[in-house]
Design an enzyme around this catalytic site. Sequence first.
Site, short mmCIF file in Angstrom:
data_model
loop_
_atom_site.label_atom_id
_atom_site.label_comp_id
_atom_site.label_asym_id
_atom_site.label_seq_id
_atom_site.Cartn_x
_atom_site.Cartn_y
_atom_site.Cartn_z
N TYR A 98 54.57 -3.27 -16.90
CA TYR A 98 55.57 -2.30 -17.33
C TYR A 98 56.65 -2.19 -16.27
O TYR A 98 56.37 -2.28 -15.08
CB TYR A 98 54.89 -0.94 -17.58
CG TYR A 98 55.80 0.12 -18.14
CD1 TYR A 98 56.62 -0.15 -19.23
CD2 TYR A 98 55.84 1.40 -17.59
CE1 TYR A 98 57.46 0.81 -19.75
CE2 TYR A 98 56.67 2.38 -18.11
CZ TYR A 98 57.48 2.08 -19.19
OH TYR A 98 58.32 3.03 -19.69
N TYR A 130 55.51 8.05 -14.85
CA TYR A 130 54.51 6.98 -14.77
C TYR A 130 53.96 6.99 -13.36
O TYR A 130 54.27 6.15 -12.53
CB TYR A 130 55.18 5.64 -15.12
CG TYR A 130 54.21 4.53 -15.50
CD1 TYR A 130 53.56 4.53 -16.72
CD2 TYR A 130 53.99 3.46 -14.64
CE1 TYR A 130 52.70 3.50 -17.07
CE2 TYR A 130 53.13 2.42 -14.99
CZ TYR A 130 52.50 2.45 -16.21
OH TYR A 130 51.65 1.42 -16.57
#
Length: 286
Positions: A172, A182
Amino acid sequence: RGKRAFIAGVADDNGYGWAIAKSLAAAGAEILVGTWVPALNIFETSLRRGKFDESRMLPDGSLMEITKVYPLDAVYDCPEDVPEDVRTNKRYAGSTNWTVKEVAESVKQDFGTIDILVHSLANGPEVSKPVLETSRNGYLAAISASSYSFVSLVQNFIPIMNPGGSTISLTYIASERIIPGYGGGMSSAKAALESDTRVLAFEAGRKHNIRVNTISAGPLRSRAAKAIGFIDMMIDYSLQNAPLQKELTADEVGNAAAFLASPLASAITGSVVYVDNGLNAMGVGV
Ligand code: NAI
């Protein structure tokens, strides 16, 4: 001869692992999956009861067959690594041979060799905490489950991989750009995974003629992503800002994985391949 794939990280029909399995099956591969031990029961029951039949449908109208489901916990390399409380936990006690080394041994016994290894798993217990507030244990757990798990799978499966084979993981863009939300060391874990993709491509390429690539995927409403809590916002952001203004489907990532695993990609190794509607190329929001 058809190819055989082992896909680690399939526990329902919503994630990237499932979609990759389908694309590989559609291209003629035999499918083996590794399912996280605590999720094994419900996954196998759902499979057996036909709950996934609609999403098992391949483009030619046939249903994807999963030849075998192996219990797996990719945080443990061998039985000696498993702590007592996990071994005796009732979600684990019903299964055996689920450490990475044992799963590779079982696959070898059952099938001899594989051609394709897919790592589609991640876990970061403190993912919702900013890095500034992440504990050492949380950070190391993220790296263990999300990065070293790939190193361990490659180490243990390479001896049973046919030359010319291919390995793929999922990463990612939070590894290289700031994605608030995140956290918990997951951004660091993805950075490690991408770096390891390059180094392992060299080592596995020279020694075993195996390719190593990772797909940097855009946002998908998977079980894991829903647990992070900001997935709808990330999907909206992509729709608003990416060059291609459509929702990313898991199938699009599955098809890219099938390409990377195929001879069409025979010169591609050590790469981070973006499958994200082009969002990575933008410099500003619009
Ligand atoms: P998912 O929930 O379908 O897949 C994650 C899987 O990892 C689950 O099946 C879970 O049971 C398994 N797992 C967790 N810990 C494990 C362990 N210790 N041993 C074995 N299995 C374990 O979710 P998703 O999103 O499809 O995730 C697959 C990969 O895609 C992950 O690497 C994720 O970081 C990556 N990814 C996901 C994106 C998204 O928006 N969903 C975006 C970019 C990358």
